[in-house]
Design a protein around this motif. Structure first.
Motif, PDB file in Angstrom:
ATOM      1  N   GLU A 182      -4.346   4.736 -13.146  1.00 46.93           N
ATOM      2  CA  GLU A 182      -4.678   3.665 -14.088  1.00 46.93           C
ATOM      3  C   GLU A 182      -4.598   4.172 -15.525  1.00 46.93           C
ATOM      4  N   LEU A 183      -4.034   3.337 -16.387  1.00 42.82           N
ATOM      5  CA  LEU A 183      -3.938   3.667 -17.809  1.00 42.82           C
ATOM      6  C   LEU A 183      -5.299   3.408 -18.455  1.00 42.82           C
ATOM      7  N   PRO A 184      -5.948   4.426 -19.023  1.00 47.55           N
ATOM      8  CA  PRO A 184      -7.263   4.215 -19.653  1.00 47.55           C
ATOM      9  C   PRO A 184      -7.159   3.263 -20.847  1.00 47.55           C
ATOM     10  N   ARG A 185      -8.105   2.365 -20.956  1.00 48.79           N
ATOM     11  CA  ARG A 185      -8.098   1.433 -22.076  1.00 48.79           C
ATOM     12  C   ARG A 185      -8.248   2.160 -23.413  1.00 48.79           C
TER      13      ARG A 185
ATOM     14  N   VAL B 123       3.016  -5.033  -7.966  1.00 49.40           N
ATOM     15  CA  VAL B 123       2.677  -4.991  -6.541  1.00 49.40           C
ATOM     16  C   VAL B 123       1.458  -5.871  -6.323  1.00 49.40           C
ATOM     17  N   GLY B 124       1.472  -6.581  -5.209  1.00 50.74           N
ATOM     18  CA  GLY B 124       0.349  -7.460  -4.888  1.00 50.74           C
ATOM     19  C   GLY B 124      -0.573  -6.814  -3.886  1.00 50.74           C
ATOM     20  N   GLY B 125      -1.046  -7.618  -2.951  1.00 52.56           N
ATOM     21  CA  GLY B 125      -1.964  -7.093  -1.955  1.00 52.56           C
ATOM     22  C   GLY B 125      -3.404  -7.154  -2.429  1.00 52.56           C
ATOM     23  N   SER B 126      -4.241  -6.360  -1.809  1.00 55.32           N
ATOM     24  CA  SER B 126      -5.664  -6.390  -2.138  1.00 55.32           C
ATOM     25  C   SER B 126      -5.952  -5.787  -3.508  1.00 55.32           C
ATOM     26  N   GLU B 127      -5.082  -4.901  -3.973  1.00 51.55           N
ATOM     27  CA  GLU B 127      -5.276  -4.258  -5.282  1.00 51.55           C
ATOM     28  C   GLU B 127      -4.022  -4.490  -6.127  1.00 51.55           C
ATOM     29  N   ARG B 128      -3.948  -5.665  -6.716  1.00 51.04           N
ATOM     30  CA  ARG B 128      -2.751  -6.021  -7.480  1.00 51.04           C
ATOM     31  C   ARG B 128      -2.646  -5.166  -8.732  1.00 51.04           C
TER      32      ARG B 128
ATOM     33  N   ALA C 274      -4.591  -4.382 -12.242  1.00 53.81           N
ATOM     34  CA  ALA C 274      -4.681  -3.064 -12.844  1.00 53.81           C
ATOM     35  C   ALA C 274      -3.361  -2.728 -13.536  1.00 53.81           C
ATOM     36  N   LEU C 275      -3.450  -1.991 -14.628  1.00 53.70           N
ATOM     37  CA  LEU C 275      -2.258  -1.524 -15.337  1.00 53.70           C
ATOM     38  C   LEU C 275      -2.131  -0.026 -15.060  1.00 53.70           C
ATOM     39  N   LEU C 276      -1.127   0.318 -14.273  1.00 52.37           N
ATOM     40  CA  LEU C 276      -0.958   1.699 -13.832  1.00 52.37           C
ATOM     41  C   LEU C 276       0.278   2.322 -14.472  1.00 52.37           C
ATOM     42  N   VAL C 277       0.258   3.632 -14.586  1.00 54.80           N
ATOM     43  CA  VAL C 277       1.416   4.368 -15.090  1.00 54.80           C
ATOM     44  C   VAL C 277       1.834   5.396 -14.043  1.00 54.80           C
ATOM     45  N   ALA C 278       3.140   5.671 -14.014  1.00 56.90           N
ATOM     46  CA  ALA C 278       3.665   6.629 -13.052  1.00 56.90           C
ATOM     47  C   ALA C 278       4.966   7.192 -13.600  1.00 56.90           C
ATOM     48  N   ARG C 279       5.440   8.225 -12.971  1.00 55.94           N
ATOM     49  CA  ARG C 279       6.753   8.778 -13.303  1.00 55.94           C
ATOM     50  C   ARG C 279       7.718   8.289 -12.227  1.00 55.94           C
ATOM     51  N   LEU C 280       8.447   7.219 -12.531  1.00 55.75           N
ATOM     52  CA  LEU C 280       9.356   6.617 -11.576  1.00 55.75           C
ATOM     53  C   LEU C 280      10.714   7.321 -11.620  1.00 55.75           C
ATOM     54  N   PRO C 281      11.544   7.124 -10.601  1.00 53.91           N
ATOM     55  CA  PRO C 281      12.869   7.744 -10.606  1.00 53.91           C
ATOM     56  C   PRO C 281      13.696   7.378 -11.830  1.00 53.91           C
TER      57      PRO C 281
ATOM     58  N   SER D 201       0.832  -1.214   0.000  1.00 50.39           N
ATOM     59  CA  SER D 201       0.000   0.000   0.000  1.00 50.39           C
ATOM     60  C   SER D 201       0.862   1.257   0.000  1.00 50.39           C
ATOM     61  N   GLN D 202       1.931   1.233   0.779  1.00 49.92           N
ATOM     62  CA  GLN D 202       2.827   2.387   0.832  1.00 49.92           C
ATOM     63  C   GLN D 202       3.517   2.620  -0.504  1.00 49.92           C
ATOM     64  N   ILE D 203       3.901   1.535  -1.178  1.00 47.41           N
ATOM     65  CA  ILE D 203       4.568   1.665  -2.473  1.00 47.41           C
ATOM     66  C   ILE D 203       3.637   2.324  -3.484  1.00 47.41           C
ATOM     67  N   ARG D 204       2.406   1.863  -3.528  1.00 45.76           N
ATOM     68  CA  ARG D 204       1.459   2.434  -4.492  1.00 45.76           C
ATOM     69  C   ARG D 204       1.236   3.921  -4.241  1.00 45.76           C
ATOM     70  N   ARG D 205       1.123   4.298  -2.984  1.00 45.13           N
ATOM     71  CA  ARG D 205       0.916   5.709  -2.669  1.00 45.13           C
ATOM     72  C   ARG D 205       2.162   6.542  -2.976  1.00 45.13           C
ATOM     73  N   SER D 206       3.342   5.959  -2.770  1.00 45.53           N
ATOM     74  CA  SER D 206       4.574   6.726  -2.917  1.00 45.53           C
ATOM     75  C   SER D 206       4.875   7.094  -4.360  1.00 45.53           C
TER      76      SER D 206
END
Length: 313
Positions: A74-77, A114-119, A100-107, A64-69
């Motif tokens: 989510e990438l729109p279909r 990431v797993g958990g309740s919302e993979r 889910a397929l997500l996009v972000a600006r990583l370092p 959860s912390q990783i996703r927030r950080s």
């Protein structure tokens, strides 16, 4: 005997008495606890259950912390129908429910699962411009392979259990360590040489016991890192198995490696980035060296090509 020597002797005897009293009290407590001990099976179940619970809690909180950080969205279909066609096809062929397929600006340009309740699989935005369709598909297959075998969860729980073992050993050893240190100081005071306590046999035994616990913890960490590197090899193999494109994954890894190196013009070859090429850095890394992964994938592609040539011929 001068006043200072007498004072040190009294202080030493007092210190020794305090430590011996503590040992006696501790011994009586242990005898009482031992008399009321649960069965070996119950004790083992409690230890293992606690380690599993703590590992699972650490995993859920950590994901959860990783996703927030990373502030991923989510990438729109509608914006990437071709990517989603390949992504959906991969999830159908693999033993994993569609994350889910997500996009972000990583370092740095990269992707991770990431797993958990919302993979989810999180991809750096720049990779959509850097990678071809086949390369991106191979990279997504690699990340889905981690979700397929729940690598992050298994590694977190395993590490928690190993840490629990080290903790139990430390609990058993550290009282004796404290006693050895106390006796060493007390005897040094009685002899009138408080500064010489570290050279006594008791002090040496104390240091050796502490070193043993420290080395055991370090060995556990190395074991966990080695397991993580093995799972990276396995994820590469699974991605190739599903896509049949080892060279696509090799090219994707190569582009990610190059994109992670700052472009400093003629100074670029002098720039040290990420992983130094030495044995210690390899041991302390969660991933195998990128060059080794790429070479392994190329060798696999060459082997498969030769096999097809012989079969056709």
């Amino acid at each position: 005997m001068d006043a200072r020597r007498l004072l040190l002797a009294v202080l030493g005897v007092t210190t020794l008495a305090v430590y011996l009293a503590a040992v006696f009290v501790g011994y009586r407590v242990l005898v009482t606890v031992w008399a009321q001990r649960p069965s070996a099976g119950t004790a083992a179940a409690v230890v293992v259950g606690t380690a599993l619970a703590m590992g699972a809690l650490s995993y859920w909180v950590g994901t959860s912390q990783i996703r927030r950080s990373v502030d991923a969205v989510e990438l729109p279909r509608s914006r990437a129908p071709g990517v989603y066609r390949r992504f959906d096809s991969l999830t159908e062929r693999m033993d994993v429910s569609t994350p889910a397929l997500l996009v972000a600006r990583l370092p740095v340009p990269n992707a991770f699962a990431v797993g958990g309740s919302e993979r989810a699989v999180i991809v750096d935005r720049r990779l959509f411009g850097y990678l071809s369709a086949d390369e991106l598909e191979a990279l997504l297959a690699h990340e889905l392979a981690h979700l397929e075998t729940r690598d992050a969860f298994v590694q977190t729980v395993l590490y928690s259990m190993l840490q629990s073992v080290v903790g139990l050993i430390a609990i058993a050893v550290l009282p004796l360590v404290a006693l050895a240190g106390g006796i060493a100081r007390a005897l040094a005071l009685i002899r009138g040489r408080p500064e010489a306590w570290s050279g006594s046999w008791f002090a040496v035994a104390q240091r050796r016991a502490l070193q043993f616990v420290g080395l055991l913890g370090f060995a556990i960490a190395l074991l966990a890192l080695a397991y993580s590197r093995r799972r990276e090899w396995a994820a590469d193999d699974r991605a190739v198995e599903v896509t049949g494109k080892p060279l696509a994954l090799a090219r994707a890894l190569g582009k990610i490696e190059r994109a992670s190196t700052p472009d400093l013009g003629p100074l670029t070859p002098l720039y040290v980035h990420g992983t130094e090429d030495d044995d210690l850095s390899h041991l302390l890394s969660t991933h195998p060296p990128m060059d080794e992964r790429i070479e392994r994938l190329r060798a696999r592609a060459a082997s498969e090509s030769r096999t097809r040539y012989v079969t056709v011929k």
